[in-house]
Every structure is written in C-alpha cells, then in structure tokens.
Design a protein around this motif. Structure first.
Motif, PDB file in Angstrom:
ATOM      1  N   GLU A 157      79.747 156.967  14.790  1.00  0.00           N
ATOM      2  CA  GLU A 157      80.316 156.653  15.921  1.00  0.00           C
ATOM      3  C   GLU A 157      79.853 155.029  15.876  1.00  0.00           C
ATOM      4  O   GLU A 157      78.970 154.599  15.129  1.00  0.00           O
ATOM      5  CB  GLU A 157      79.180 157.086  16.983  1.00  0.00           C
ATOM      6  CG  GLU A 157      79.505 158.721  17.320  1.00  0.00           C
ATOM      7  CD  GLU A 157      78.521 158.864  18.438  1.00  0.00           C
ATOM      8  OE1 GLU A 157      77.824 159.652  18.414  1.00  0.00           O
ATOM      9  OE2 GLU A 157      79.091 158.668  19.698  1.00  0.00           O
ATOM     10  N   LYS A 158      80.582 154.181  16.944  1.00  0.00           N
ATOM     11  CA  LYS A 158      80.075 152.860  17.179  1.00  0.00           C
ATOM     12  C   LYS A 158      78.813 152.917  18.190  1.00  0.00           C
ATOM     13  O   LYS A 158      78.794 153.512  19.327  1.00  0.00           O
ATOM     14  CB  LYS A 158      81.272 152.102  17.673  1.00  0.00           C
ATOM     15  CG  LYS A 158      80.981 150.719  17.846  1.00  0.00           C
ATOM     16  CD  LYS A 158      82.451 149.916  18.102  1.00  0.00           C
ATOM     17  CE  LYS A 158      82.580 148.373  18.075  1.00  0.00           C
ATOM     18  NZ  LYS A 158      83.706 147.908  18.123  1.00  0.00           N
TER      19      LYS A 158
ATOM     20  N   PHE B 118      75.989 150.777  20.315  1.00  0.00           N
ATOM     21  CA  PHE B 118      75.583 149.373  20.876  1.00  0.00           C
ATOM     22  C   PHE B 118      74.185 149.364  21.269  1.00  0.00           C
ATOM     23  O   PHE B 118      73.922 150.379  22.076  1.00  0.00           O
ATOM     24  CB  PHE B 118      76.477 148.917  22.145  1.00  0.00           C
ATOM     25  CG  PHE B 118      77.913 148.763  21.946  1.00  0.00           C
ATOM     26  CD1 PHE B 118      78.773 149.817  21.850  1.00  0.00           C
ATOM     27  CD2 PHE B 118      78.580 147.468  21.472  1.00  0.00           C
ATOM     28  CE1 PHE B 118      80.265 149.621  21.586  1.00  0.00           C
ATOM     29  CE2 PHE B 118      79.716 147.208  21.386  1.00  0.00           C
ATOM     30  CZ  PHE B 118      80.649 148.448  21.281  1.00  0.00           C
TER      31      PHE B 118
ATOM     32  N   GLY C  43      76.547 146.401   7.532  1.00  0.00           N
ATOM     33  CA  GLY C  43      76.651 147.344   8.318  1.00  0.00           C
ATOM     34  C   GLY C  43      76.372 147.249  10.085  1.00  0.00           C
ATOM     35  O   GLY C  43      76.618 147.972  10.744  1.00  0.00           O
ATOM     36  N   TYR C  44      76.032 145.879  10.062  1.00  0.00           N
ATOM     37  CA  TYR C  44      75.789 145.468  11.604  1.00  0.00           C
ATOM     38  C   TYR C  44      76.701 144.226  11.972  1.00  0.00           C
ATOM     39  O   TYR C  44      76.950 143.582  11.141  1.00  0.00           O
ATOM     40  CB  TYR C  44      74.309 145.155  11.554  1.00  0.00           C
ATOM     41  CG  TYR C  44      73.268 146.295  11.535  1.00  0.00           C
ATOM     42  CD1 TYR C  44      72.699 146.261   9.980  1.00  0.00           C
ATOM     43  CD2 TYR C  44      72.782 146.955  12.380  1.00  0.00           C
ATOM     44  CE1 TYR C  44      71.824 147.150   9.679  1.00  0.00           C
ATOM     45  CE2 TYR C  44      71.950 148.003  11.841  1.00  0.00           C
ATOM     46  CZ  TYR C  44      71.425 148.260  10.431  1.00  0.00           C
ATOM     47  OH  TYR C  44      70.732 149.059  10.130  1.00  0.00           O
ATOM     48  N   SER C  45      76.822 144.013  13.168  1.00  0.00           N
ATOM     49  CA  SER C  45      77.235 142.924  13.990  1.00  0.00           C
ATOM     50  C   SER C  45      76.520 142.782  14.949  1.00  0.00           C
ATOM     51  O   SER C  45      75.976 143.282  15.621  1.00  0.00           O
ATOM     52  CB  SER C  45      78.715 143.016  13.912  1.00  0.00           C
ATOM     53  OG  SER C  45      79.115 143.688  15.039  1.00  0.00           O
TER      54      SER C  45
ATOM     55  N   SER D 294      76.557 140.164  18.955  1.00  0.00           N
ATOM     56  CA  SER D 294      77.215 139.358  20.038  1.00  0.00           C
ATOM     57  C   SER D 294      76.362 138.685  20.972  1.00  0.00           C
ATOM     58  O   SER D 294      75.394 139.453  21.526  1.00  0.00           O
ATOM     59  CB  SER D 294      78.032 140.190  20.791  1.00  0.00           C
ATOM     60  OG  SER D 294      78.728 139.587  21.709  1.00  0.00           O
TER      61      SER D 294
ATOM     62  N   ILE E 156      75.449 145.527  16.986  1.00  0.00           N
ATOM     63  CA  ILE E 156      76.382 146.611  16.960  1.00  0.00           C
ATOM     64  C   ILE E 156      76.484 147.346  15.512  1.00  0.00           C
ATOM     65  O   ILE E 156      76.676 146.573  14.622  1.00  0.00           O
ATOM     66  CB  ILE E 156      77.694 145.904  17.280  1.00  0.00           C
ATOM     67  CG1 ILE E 156      77.998 145.388  18.832  1.00  0.00           C
ATOM     68  CG2 ILE E 156      79.111 147.071  17.289  1.00  0.00           C
ATOM     69  CD1 ILE E 156      78.678 144.271  18.896  1.00  0.00           C
ATOM     70  N   LEU E 157      76.297 148.552  15.663  1.00  0.00           N
ATOM     71  CA  LEU E 157      76.583 149.476  14.460  1.00  0.00           C
ATOM     72  C   LEU E 157      78.025 149.646  14.564  1.00  0.00           C
ATOM     73  O   LEU E 157      78.428 150.674  15.190  1.00  0.00           O
ATOM     74  CB  LEU E 157      75.727 150.446  14.203  1.00  0.00           C
ATOM     75  CG  LEU E 157      74.409 150.218  14.004  1.00  0.00           C
ATOM     76  CD1 LEU E 157      73.605 149.515  15.228  1.00  0.00           C
ATOM     77  CD2 LEU E 157      73.376 151.452  13.723  1.00  0.00           C
ATOM     78  N   GLU E 158      79.105 149.185  13.780  1.00  0.00           N
ATOM     79  CA  GLU E 158      80.507 149.639  13.792  1.00  0.00           C
ATOM     80  C   GLU E 158      80.685 150.934  13.516  1.00  0.00           C
ATOM     81  O   GLU E 158      81.419 151.672  14.127  1.00  0.00           O
ATOM     82  CB  GLU E 158      81.157 148.673  12.927  1.00  0.00           C
ATOM     83  CG  GLU E 158      81.127 147.158  13.257  1.00  0.00           C
ATOM     84  CD  GLU E 158      81.828 146.720  14.467  1.00  0.00           C
ATOM     85  OE1 GLU E 158      82.628 147.560  14.812  1.00  0.00           O
ATOM     86  OE2 GLU E 158      81.410 145.752  15.066  1.00  0.00           O
ATOM     87  N   SER E 159      79.990 151.564  12.426  1.00  0.00           N
ATOM     88  CA  SER E 159      80.203 153.058  12.149  1.00  0.00           C
ATOM     89  C   SER E 159      78.843 153.419  11.769  1.00  0.00           C
ATOM     90  O   SER E 159      78.528 153.293  10.554  1.00  0.00           O
ATOM     91  CB  SER E 159      81.397 153.142  11.024  1.00  0.00           C
ATOM     92  OG  SER E 159      81.329 154.466  10.597  1.00  0.00           O
TER      93      SER E 159
END
Lengths: 118, 113
Positions: free
Chosen positions: B17-18, B20, B63-65, B67, B77-80
């Motif tokens: 899951e993505k 936030f 594994g993180y981004s 914003s 944000i954990l993309e996956s």
C-alpha cells in the motif's frame, strides 16, 4: 564521523536518590549537545542544551547536565529522583564542523531507560 | 508553546500500500524532519527540509519520499509499504538549524502486515 554513545541501556534509581544518565560524544569541531526525554507512547520532549558558556546547564523538571570537554561527556543529572522521571532519555549532538547537506542534523544516542522505584 | 501534530497515532497498512504520514507545525519553523524510532537503534533521520519545496536525504531515505508544499506541513510517503517499515515515525521542527532545539510530534506507530 560524529557519534553519540549512551553506555547504559537502563539505569535504576530509588526515589529521592540522585540520578545520572551518561552520554559521551565524538565530533570534529565544537559540539552542540542536547538532552530529550520520551514518556511512553509520546514524542520526545526537549530538556536542555549546551551551546557555549557555562559548563553546567540547567533545564526542565529539575534536570541539569555538565559539559566536560576533556572527557567528551555530557551527563544528565538530577539531585533527587522522582517516580515520574521514569522514561527514556536521549542524548543528541550536532557537529559545528560538519558542512554539507547534513550540517545541522542531530545525531541521537540509542537511549537510556530510567526506572525510578518508590 | 510549539505544537507539532501528526495525522495519526496508530496506523495499520498492508504490504504494497501507499502510505501518507502528515505533520503540521504551528510555529513558522523553517526546518522539519522525519525520523523513525526502533528499539535499540534510537532515532534515525529519514528526510529533512529546510524550506518549502526543499528536501534533503537523511541516513535512511530508501523506500521513502517526502513533500513540503507549505511551510507548516511536511509529509512522509511510503510508496509501497513493506513489513520492515513497521516502526514509530516521529516528525520534528526547529527554528534554527544549528542552535535551535527540535520540537517533536507525538509519533505515529505504523504496522505493515
């Protein structure tokens, strides 16, 4: 490389006795040093910091810490422990000589669990 | 008093899951940080930001981004999501990058199953 060590995973103290939580550091330049406390299921709360000046720093809740440059230490102390002081304590350092993208970042120790028994 | 709030105290997500995680501070601080806290490892810096739309990698960004579209808000944000991202996530903000202490939110305990 900058680093922080908290040599004790746990410190046990009887209520009313003095407490010390140890912290040593390694930096290239002059250190900025911080202590934080974390109560269960909570975020970290700032206790005190050393930037420059008097080596004995006083902070919140009766805590104080002594900066010792020759021993590269910044131990947290309190003259008389309370049961409510039981928590996780983190020491952190910022290296004033660390330039680049990570300048200003805090390096945290692994934490010391303080347990104060009645 | 500085107040740093995080969108959730507890979160359970499934692998893939993505996710936030949002953080808001109300003291006009320039600098914001995301850490993860794991037993025996202390706090490790994931990302930080010293201005709107600016971001810098910390020690464990994989594994993180992040914003930062507004000064008061910093999102992780954990993309996956993966099970090894199960952890306590702490957001912090500070006024001065060098001498200023960081103020922390209450944390989000994320479990990825």
């Amino acid at each position: 490389a900058q680093s922080v060590a908290q040599p004790e995973d746990q410190v046990n103290v009887a209520e009313g006795n003095p407490l010390t939580v140890k912290c040593t550091y390694s930096v290239s330049g002059n250190p900025y040093l911080f202590w934080y406390v974390q109560y269960p299921n909570r975020g970290l709360q700032f206790l005190l910091k050393y930037i420059t000046g008097d080596n004995l720093v006083k902070g919140s809740y009766g805590f104080e810490a002594e900066f010792n440059k020759s021993q590269t230490s910044f131990h947290l102390k309190k003259p008389s422990a309370l049961v409510s002081d039981s928590a996780l304590y983190f020491c952190a350092v910022r290296d004033t000589m660390n330039y680049g993208g990570s300048q200003g970042n805090l390096i945290f120790g692994k934490g010391t669990k303080l347990s104060v028994k009645p | 008093d500085v107040k740093v709030t995080q969108s959730s105290r507890y979160l359970v997500k499934r692998t893939g899951e993505k996710v936030f995680l949002e953080c808001v501070q109300d003291m006009d601080h320039e600098n914001m940080f995301w850490y993860r806290q794991d037993p025996g490892l202390g706090l490790r810096l994931i990302y930080f930001s010293y201005d709107v739309k600016m971001k810098e990698k910390g020690d464990i960004p994989e594994g993180y981004s992040v914003s930062r579209e507004k000064k008061e808000r910093f999102s992780l944000i954990l993309e996956s999501a993966s099970t090894n991202q199960t952890s306590m996530y702490l957001c912090a903000s500070s006024l001065g990058l060098m001498v200023g202490e960081q103020y922390f939110g209450p944390g989000t305990r994320l479990t990825v199953t």
